[in-house]
Design a protein around this motif. Structure first.
Motif, PDB file in Angstrom:
ATOM      1  N   LEU A 177      40.248  -5.627  61.602  1.00  0.00           N
ATOM      2  CA  LEU A 177      38.843  -5.281  61.335  1.00  0.00           C
ATOM      3  C   LEU A 177      38.663  -4.951  59.851  1.00  0.00           C
ATOM      4  O   LEU A 177      37.623  -5.247  59.263  1.00  0.00           O
ATOM      5  CB  LEU A 177      38.425  -4.110  62.222  1.00  0.00           C
ATOM      6  CG  LEU A 177      38.566  -4.399  63.729  1.00  0.00           C
ATOM      7  CD1 LEU A 177      38.455  -3.127  64.558  1.00  0.00           C
ATOM      8  CD2 LEU A 177      37.533  -5.423  64.183  1.00  0.00           C
ATOM      9  N   ASP A 178      39.694  -4.374  59.255  1.00  0.00           N
ATOM     10  CA  ASP A 178      39.631  -4.066  57.820  1.00  0.00           C
ATOM     11  C   ASP A 178      39.381  -5.329  56.989  1.00  0.00           C
ATOM     12  O   ASP A 178      38.821  -5.249  55.890  1.00  0.00           O
ATOM     13  CB  ASP A 178      40.945  -3.423  57.342  1.00  0.00           C
ATOM     14  CG  ASP A 178      41.116  -2.003  57.870  1.00  0.00           C
ATOM     15  OD1 ASP A 178      40.131  -1.432  58.386  1.00  0.00           O
ATOM     16  OD2 ASP A 178      42.247  -1.469  57.785  1.00  0.00           O
ATOM     17  N   GLN A 232      35.846  -5.694  56.065  1.00  0.00           N
ATOM     18  CA  GLN A 232      35.283  -4.420  55.614  1.00  0.00           C
ATOM     19  C   GLN A 232      34.038  -4.592  54.733  1.00  0.00           C
ATOM     20  O   GLN A 232      33.121  -3.768  54.786  1.00  0.00           O
ATOM     21  CB  GLN A 232      36.379  -3.647  54.849  1.00  0.00           C
ATOM     22  CG  GLN A 232      36.161  -2.156  54.787  1.00  0.00           C
ATOM     23  CD  GLN A 232      36.334  -1.503  56.163  1.00  0.00           C
ATOM     24  OE1 GLN A 232      36.284  -2.159  57.215  1.00  0.00           O
ATOM     25  NE2 GLN A 232      36.505  -0.207  56.149  1.00  0.00           N
ATOM     26  N   ALA A 258      43.160  -5.382  66.148  1.00  0.00           N
ATOM     27  CA  ALA A 258      43.716  -4.142  65.604  1.00  0.00           C
ATOM     28  C   ALA A 258      42.854  -3.680  64.422  1.00  0.00           C
ATOM     29  O   ALA A 258      42.168  -4.489  63.803  1.00  0.00           O
ATOM     30  CB  ALA A 258      45.143  -4.388  65.138  1.00  0.00           C
ATOM     31  N   PRO A 259      42.915  -2.385  64.126  1.00  0.00           N
ATOM     32  CA  PRO A 259      42.140  -1.876  62.977  1.00  0.00           C
ATOM     33  C   PRO A 259      42.405  -2.667  61.695  1.00  0.00           C
ATOM     34  O   PRO A 259      41.466  -2.922  60.927  1.00  0.00           O
ATOM     35  CB  PRO A 259      42.624  -0.428  62.857  1.00  0.00           C
ATOM     36  CG  PRO A 259      43.076  -0.053  64.234  1.00  0.00           C
ATOM     37  CD  PRO A 259      43.603  -1.315  64.851  1.00  0.00           C
ATOM     38  N   PHE A 286      33.750  -8.493  63.338  1.00  0.00           N
ATOM     39  CA  PHE A 286      33.848  -7.241  64.098  1.00  0.00           C
ATOM     40  C   PHE A 286      33.611  -7.524  65.584  1.00  0.00           C
ATOM     41  O   PHE A 286      32.700  -8.271  65.933  1.00  0.00           O
ATOM     42  CB  PHE A 286      32.805  -6.227  63.619  1.00  0.00           C
ATOM     43  CG  PHE A 286      33.035  -5.694  62.235  1.00  0.00           C
ATOM     44  CD1 PHE A 286      34.299  -5.626  61.674  1.00  0.00           C
ATOM     45  CD2 PHE A 286      31.966  -5.224  61.483  1.00  0.00           C
ATOM     46  CE1 PHE A 286      34.509  -5.117  60.401  1.00  0.00           C
ATOM     47  CE2 PHE A 286      32.152  -4.713  60.196  1.00  0.00           C
ATOM     48  CZ  PHE A 286      33.426  -4.660  59.656  1.00  0.00           C
ATOM     49  N   LEU A 334      31.609  -6.355  55.144  1.00  0.00           N
ATOM     50  CA  LEU A 334      30.390  -6.407  55.965  1.00  0.00           C
ATOM     51  C   LEU A 334      29.702  -5.048  56.035  1.00  0.00           C
ATOM     52  O   LEU A 334      28.495  -4.977  56.250  1.00  0.00           O
ATOM     53  CB  LEU A 334      30.741  -6.841  57.398  1.00  0.00           C
ATOM     54  CG  LEU A 334      30.996  -8.317  57.678  1.00  0.00           C
ATOM     55  CD1 LEU A 334      31.371  -8.501  59.131  1.00  0.00           C
ATOM     56  CD2 LEU A 334      29.758  -9.150  57.338  1.00  0.00           C
TER      57      LEU A 334
END
Lengths: 424, 424
Positions: free
Chosen positions: A44-45, A48, A40-41, A259, A50
């Protein structure tokens, strides 16, 4: 696997209720997607940072300029970080491109076109090459193999891994069986982790093929969902101990750590296998994206950093899995229509329909707006003999969407299940 | 190619001077490397902003979350930027991983294991597969092909590209000739750019193989060294115009634009070829590293941004090429011992020894501390029939180091050349 009780009472009434619920579901017209195990986003947050690393740095610990050519084995400091995660000594763990799937693909390609260590001939020159596929399993493994004409032989899964009675018999007799696909921890989609005994037997078993390979896709090595952080036996070590050092090919990636698609893939094996892959891939590439590897090493820092980071993933994923299990229990518990897994990690819940009809359930859910992985995808050639398995991927949707989608899915299961019971 | 005059005067004296100069060179004991076409650190510094991009952003122009799976064709905005650079319509230009070499490799692999559009059978089932190799050429093309047992057939280069008389005759007669390796602009190592007529004839020529492919490695598409920014004819368009749309496979990358190994590779072709590659690579990968592609799109901004960026590279590279040419002229001009190219772009100067002895020169230079690309590397199987070609890669060393290395190289050329003249 949670088993529900046999149904009681008025089947016709239950079916009528299911029809009514399905009508309501369709009228709501919400479009949702449970097809793939995508982070989910919010997950991925978590990585961040990266997006602005490696900032001012570009040299590796050994002084290598990561912006320039070279370094086929990958960045040493990143390989050190992931060596314990994938249970491979750092010197035999390669850090490669942005996916482990492509490493699996390339191992198969190179085995087809050049002899693997121990092989009599390259696989392209064999009359038949077959891989064992514990089912339910991962559709991309199947697709990758089918594409090269490799025959896929399903093997049943138990709660401890593939049924070793079946595996041992097949590989002992048939030299055309060259491999077995394994997701050994929090398996896709059953959530099963291989027991130590299963790993030992896989490492020890005699095989008719001298070039037999275990394709060990440790995709969920660090992806725990509970306090019981499952550890599996070190396959590479077990294979060495049993005199089959070249049997294990270990794969992993950070796709579901940092990611998805912009992470780093890893390959680990015996020195002979590593040298073999390096010799082949050295004709393909001058080296992997070391800047991305440096970025990852900076961000994760060390093996403990990976563990800490995975706890943050768990905090986001666990409520989603719990929600799915709650809804399934609430909607299907006691109906006798379905069983489902309660995974301790990984990305999937596997739903098994007692009366079959998975394809119909997936079709009905789709018509009501919820996309599911196609029924049969968990089996080679899409052939689920009982048409029973549905893979649920809870990670991507929000909790609200997930509740709606799984409730809808359960409605479809009830609709199809009661219909089937009545028409018997 | 600059030709030097025939030698005059006392050969013995010249040889004595060369021996003395070589002794001095060796005594200096400086260790230098002219082997590969690697960008210098100052060139990599030009793309330093990439190290902290895409900063706070992660969505593509179309709203795609670049941190998640998917997007096999690559980021549309990056493909738009590079479409004019590689002369491929954006919709048929794929943005892939970190290298174009791997795309070439994978096209060969997929052609071996599945029929390319137009093929009667897959190449693995052909009795022989051969590629034409204009010489001098790029050693990694040769190594990649040899690894799969593809026969390499050398073809002479003229100042306008491969000798089309030879090429046309070979491909017209021999259906086992399935391809030709081309570096069409500022060729490695000769610096030659293909004339429009050569490109036209390559596109138009009849071939006995229905599945003949031009492997068009446009590695130096934007890598000018002079104000004359050479443009070559659009091969893809020419092939379409001549009814051979599927003949061209176009490759390129940002390896020598942004970071070498941490850039983006590109593939362009007819729709049939693109669909073919996507179908095959879709079994290998869920998609490329879109975050790196987004980073590149942000940094380069548009096609003009690429041009501007390449001017900054030229400002760093041009003095190095001029230095090499000056030293060669000063040290070897008028000796009759060597000819060399004066490239208008790319990464190499090709030195040709009139009396052969390239291997000996490379060995002597190495013993004096300067590593050169192995003699013969510019020819298939390392077989340079006249042992004449030495590839000089001026990009990486500093100007001071470069002057020392090329002066030393020239000393070795004089030493071997005069020796050979005297022993005739």
């Amino acid at each position: 696997m949670t088993t529900t009780d046999a149904p009681l009472g008025d089947l016709t009434g239950r079916r009528a209720q299911a029809i009514e619920d399905y009508r309501t579901l369709k009228a709501q017209g919400r479009v949702l997607d449970l097809t793939r195990g995508k982070p989910a986003p919010e997950q991925l947050d978590l990585a961040q940072d990266l997006l602005s690393l490696p900032a001012g740095r570009w040299t590796a610990a050994d002084g290598t300029d990561c912006r320039n050519y070279g370094g086929l084995k990958g960045l040493p400091e990143l390989r050190e970080i992931f060596a314990p995660v994938f249970q491979v000594p750092a010197e035999r763990l390669l850090a490669a491109g942005n996916s482990s799937l492509e490493l699996m693909h390339d191992c198969v390609v190179h085995a087809l076109l050049s002899k693997v260590p121990g092989a009599v001939r390259r696989w392209a020159d064999e009359t038949r090459v077959a891989f064992l596929c514990p089912v339910p399993g991962y559709d991309r493994h199947f697709a990758l193999s089918e594409r090269f004409g490799i025959d896929l032989v399903p093997v049943p899964m138990s709660d401890e891994g593939p049924d070793l009675e079946v595996v041992e018999r097949l590989v002992a007799d048939d030299p055309t069986i060259k491999g077995i696909w394994c997701v050994p921890k929090y398996s896709n989609p059953s959530g099963v982790s291989y027991s130590d005994q299963v790993v030992e037997r896989l490492a020890a078993m005699p095989t008719a093929a001298p070039d037999f390979r275990i394709l060990w896709d440790n995709a969920y090595a660090a992806h725990h969902l509970t306090d019981e952080e499952v550890e599996i036996l070190d396959l590479l070590g077990a294979c060495e101990a049993h005199g089959h050092a070249d049997r294990a090919l270990v794969f992993g990636s950070t796709s579901k750590i940092t990611f998805a698609g912009a992470g780093v893939g890893f390959f680990g094996a015996s020195q002979a296998n590593v040298d073999w892959l390096l010799a082949k891939s050295g004709k393909r590439s001058i080296g992997p994206d070391k800047v991305n590897q440096l970025r990852h090493a900076q961000f994760l820092r060390d093996t403990d950093g990976v563990r800490t980071h995975m706890k943050a993933h768990r905090a986001l994923l666990q409520p989603k899995f719990e929600l799915v299990l709650d809804v399934l229990e609430q909607e299907l518990g006691g109906t006798g229509l379905a069983r489902w897994t309660t995974p301790k990690g990984g990305y999937f819940i596997s739903l098994e329909l007692v009366h079959g009809g998975a394809s119909e359930v997936v079709r009905l859910a789709s018509e009501a707006g919820t996309a599911l992985t196609p029924a049969g995808a968990t089996h080679p050639y899409g052939d689920d003999p009982h048409d029973a398995t549905i893979r649920i991927a809870p990670s991507f949707p929000s909790l609200t969407d997930l509740r709606h989608a799984v409730t809808g899915l359960a409605t479809c299961v009830r609709l199809v299940g009661y219909e089937r019971q009545l028409s018997r």
